[in-house]
Design a protein around this motif. Structure first.
Motif, short mmCIF file in Angstrom:
data_model
loop_
_atom_site.label_atom_id
_atom_site.label_comp_id
_atom_site.label_asym_id
_atom_site.label_seq_id
_atom_site.Cartn_x
_atom_site.Cartn_y
_atom_site.Cartn_z
N ARG A 17 32.32 37.11 44.90
CA ARG A 17 33.22 38.07 44.88
C ARG A 17 33.07 39.21 43.92
O ARG A 17 32.78 38.97 42.82
CB ARG A 17 34.64 37.77 44.83
CG ARG A 17 35.60 38.96 45.23
CD ARG A 17 37.04 38.51 45.24
NE ARG A 17 38.07 39.56 45.45
CZ ARG A 17 39.24 39.43 45.13
NH1 ARG A 17 39.76 38.61 44.58
NH2 ARG A 17 40.15 40.54 45.27
N CYS A 19 34.75 42.14 41.90
CA CYS A 19 35.91 42.77 41.66
C CYS A 19 36.02 43.31 40.14
O CYS A 19 34.92 42.89 39.51
CB CYS A 19 37.03 41.92 41.89
SG CYS A 19 37.09 40.21 40.98
N LYS A 20 36.72 43.92 39.72
CA LYS A 20 36.75 44.60 38.26
C LYS A 20 36.98 43.24 37.28
O LYS A 20 37.62 42.40 37.68
CB LYS A 20 37.92 45.41 38.22
CG LYS A 20 37.96 46.62 39.04
CD LYS A 20 37.03 47.57 38.52
CE LYS A 20 36.92 49.03 39.31
NZ LYS A 20 36.05 49.97 38.99
N ILE A 99 43.20 37.19 46.89
CA ILE A 99 42.97 38.49 47.89
C ILE A 99 44.13 38.94 48.42
O ILE A 99 44.84 38.11 49.03
CB ILE A 99 41.80 38.12 48.86
CG1 ILE A 99 40.53 37.72 47.96
CG2 ILE A 99 41.36 39.10 49.56
CD1 ILE A 99 39.35 37.27 48.93
N GLU A 103 43.71 45.30 50.12
CA GLU A 103 42.69 45.65 48.96
C GLU A 103 41.44 45.79 50.27
O GLU A 103 41.38 45.51 51.16
CB GLU A 103 42.52 44.65 48.24
CG GLU A 103 43.86 44.19 47.42
CD GLU A 103 43.50 43.12 46.27
OE1 GLU A 103 44.10 43.34 45.31
OE2 GLU A 103 42.71 42.29 46.68
N PHE A 105 37.92 43.97 50.35
CA PHE A 105 36.98 42.80 49.90
C PHE A 105 35.72 43.00 49.86
O PHE A 105 35.32 43.64 50.79
CB PHE A 105 37.33 41.71 50.97
CG PHE A 105 36.44 40.43 50.95
CD1 PHE A 105 36.92 39.67 49.79
CD2 PHE A 105 35.35 40.09 51.71
CE1 PHE A 105 35.88 38.69 49.56
CE2 PHE A 105 34.60 39.14 51.47
CZ PHE A 105 34.94 38.27 50.46
N CYS A 106 35.45 42.75 48.68
CA CYS A 106 33.82 43.30 48.59
C CYS A 106 32.93 41.97 48.06
O CYS A 106 33.47 41.42 46.93
CB CYS A 106 33.72 44.34 47.42
SG CYS A 106 31.93 44.98 47.11
N SER A 107 32.06 41.43 48.45
CA SER A 107 31.16 40.32 48.17
C SER A 107 29.64 40.67 48.09
O SER A 107 29.10 41.41 48.85
CB SER A 107 31.66 39.43 49.39
OG SER A 107 31.01 38.14 48.94
N GLU A 159 31.37 44.74 52.34
CA GLU A 159 32.75 45.37 52.20
C GLU A 159 33.61 45.44 53.37
O GLU A 159 33.21 45.31 54.47
CB GLU A 159 32.73 46.71 51.72
CG GLU A 159 32.21 46.93 50.27
CD GLU A 159 32.23 48.27 49.85
OE1 GLU A 159 32.81 49.13 50.44
OE2 GLU A 159 31.99 48.50 48.62
N THR A 304 45.63 48.53 40.26
CA THR A 304 45.45 47.70 39.47
C THR A 304 45.46 48.07 37.99
O THR A 304 45.27 48.98 37.76
CB THR A 304 45.03 46.31 39.87
OG1 THR A 304 43.64 46.55 39.81
CG2 THR A 304 45.46 45.57 41.20
N GLU A 308 41.54 48.90 40.65
CA GLU A 308 41.27 48.57 41.92
C GLU A 308 42.18 49.44 43.01
O GLU A 308 43.54 48.88 42.71
CB GLU A 308 41.03 47.32 41.86
CG GLU A 308 39.77 46.62 41.38
CD GLU A 308 39.54 45.24 41.71
OE1 GLU A 308 38.80 44.73 42.53
OE2 GLU A 308 40.24 44.53 40.96
#
Length: 438
Positions: A17, A19-20, A99, A103, A105-107, A159, A304, A308
């Motif tokens: 995943r 994410c930041k 998750i 949001e 979802f980026c993978s 995404e 966040t 994000e």
């Protein structure tokens, strides 16, 4: 969590995943030298607080000497930021993590060839499967990957905007020719659960013709949320403004160029918003929604700790159904001075709230009973005729009255009747006047 069908395959999917990163925090055990000698309450005394630094300066300078190899100052606070425990490092995500709805979802997906042979004509598909639908994220059917060498890999990023709660499955499939020329199909599944980041509780209250909507937003995540926007999108027949404590001090007269985000702390932090709702000006759009109780919906965007973004839209918020009168009669003006047995004019307005023409009308002062004594009555003909009123139109008129008794009196039961439909509307509430002698 990853699952795959049994069998020998040259290829395998690996999913990470994107994410930041998070801050690397080392909770320190640091103390201020003054805490060893005095308590915090010493700063309540201005005289003692002003004399304290000179007394401790020699001790602090000695303990922070860089030539001291005993590191006796390793537990002292050299700077206020030391108490936060930030090491200056960032930590990449170590797991799939939580998750949340709203949001993106980026993978990062990698398909690896772990065999000693090259595979050819690889068709890759990636889908998100929910309880309601399947969403295609990637499909290379029209342009297959020509080959993946032994020990090599093919990487790609997908995404998906998360719009549903509950169980989700990332389905990755590959159709390829292995080293023996056999056509093989590899499905692999990665399951995760989408949770709700926040809850919105609303309370609606109507005062006269103004409706107030209170929205309480609670943060259910493990990180702080910074609310960029919490706006109420009203239904077509409503207008809305947000009420703030400092709204009276707003002298800009326009939209703010920069609006600082509102912090809602992690693990149950809440923030309340208050909106004032009113009917917009009468028109054709109002006819279609007359009597409905749909107020509108909230548009919520946040970020966040490391920026994000997230976005949610609530369902339609319902209020108490509003029933508007077909005909509204109101007093606009009464003379400031009313003399006994002298005629006076009362200025009134009659408004048609329907989408059709109504009337003609009659205006009179009705009685509760035959024995009721009237101290204010119509001067002349006891019934006044009014012409028809257009749809959503209004008309002004003057009623000629006369008072027959001194002191505080009441103008009571001014009533309007529709001559064509043969019905009377509720009379106006009583209005008090003061009658004086000439």
């Amino acid at each position: 969590m990853s699952t795959t069908q049994q069998g020998t395959h040259s290829l395998a999917f690996r999913v990470m995943r994107l994410c930041k990163p998070s801050f690397h925090v080392e909770p320190p055990f640091r103390i201020d030298p003054t805490d060893l000698f005095v308590g915090e309450d010493i700063f309540d005394d201005p005289l003692a607080a002003s004399n304290l630094p000179p007394l401790l300066s020699s001790h602090v300078s000695k303990s922070t000497d860089s030539s001291d190899l005993t590191y006796g100052d390793r537990f002292l606070l050299h700077h206020p930021s030391d108490a936060m425990g930030f090491s200056g490092l960032l930590v990449l995500p170590q797991s799939f993590g939580a998750i949340y709805l709203g949001e993106t979802f980026c993978s990062y997906i990698s398909i690896n060839n772990s065999s000693n042979f090259e595979v050819r004509d690889v068709i890759i598909k990636a889908e998100i499967q929910t309880e309601r639908q399947r969403i295609l994220l990637l499909d290379t059917s029209k342009s297959p990957v020509e080959s993946i060498r032994a020990g090599g890999r093919y990487d790609f990023i997908v995404e998906h905007d998360v719009k549903e709660l509950g169980a989700h499955t990332l389905v990755c499939t590959a159709l390829y020719y292995d080293g023996d020329g056999d056509r093989k199909y590899l499905p692999q599944f990665f399951k995760f659960v989408v949770a709700n980041p926040l809850s919105v509780r609303t309370k609606v209250r109507t005062v006269k013709e103004t409706t107030y909507l209170e929205a309480c937003i609670e943060n259910h995540t493990k990180s702080n949320l910074y609310m960029d926007q919490v706006e109420f999108d009203p239904a077509p027949h409503w207008s809305a403004i947000v009420l703030k404590v400092d709204s009276a001090d707003d002298s800009t007269g326009g939209r703010e160029i920069f609006k600082p985000p509102i912090l809602i702390r992690s693990g149950g932090g809440i923030y309340n918003y208050l909106y004032q709702l009113k009917f917009s000006s009468p028109g054709s759009a109002q006819v279609k929604v007359e009597g409905t109780n749909i107020l509108g919906k909230l548009q919520i965007t946040w970020r966040t700790n490391l920026g994000e973004p997230g976005r949610l839209q609530t369902q339609q918020i319902l209020g108490t159904p509003i029933t508007r009168k077909e005909i509204e009669l109101q007093i606009l003006e009464i003379p400031s001075r009313i003399n006994l047995d002298r005629p006076f004019l009362v200025h009134l307005n009659l408004t048609n709230h329907t989408d059709r023409k109504l009337g003609p009308f009659e205006v009179c002062l009705s009685q509760n009973s035959a024995h009721e004594e009237k101290t204010v009555m119509i001067n002349g003909l006891q019934t006044m005729a009014l012409s028809q009123v257009e749809a959503f139109g209004s008309t002004d008129f003057h009623l000629n009255l006369i008072a027959t008794k001194l002191g505080v009196q009441r103008i009571s039961r001014i009533t309007v009747s529709d001559k064509r439909e043969k019905k009377s509307y509720d009379p106006l509430p009583d209005v008090e006047i003061f009658v004086e002698s000439d």
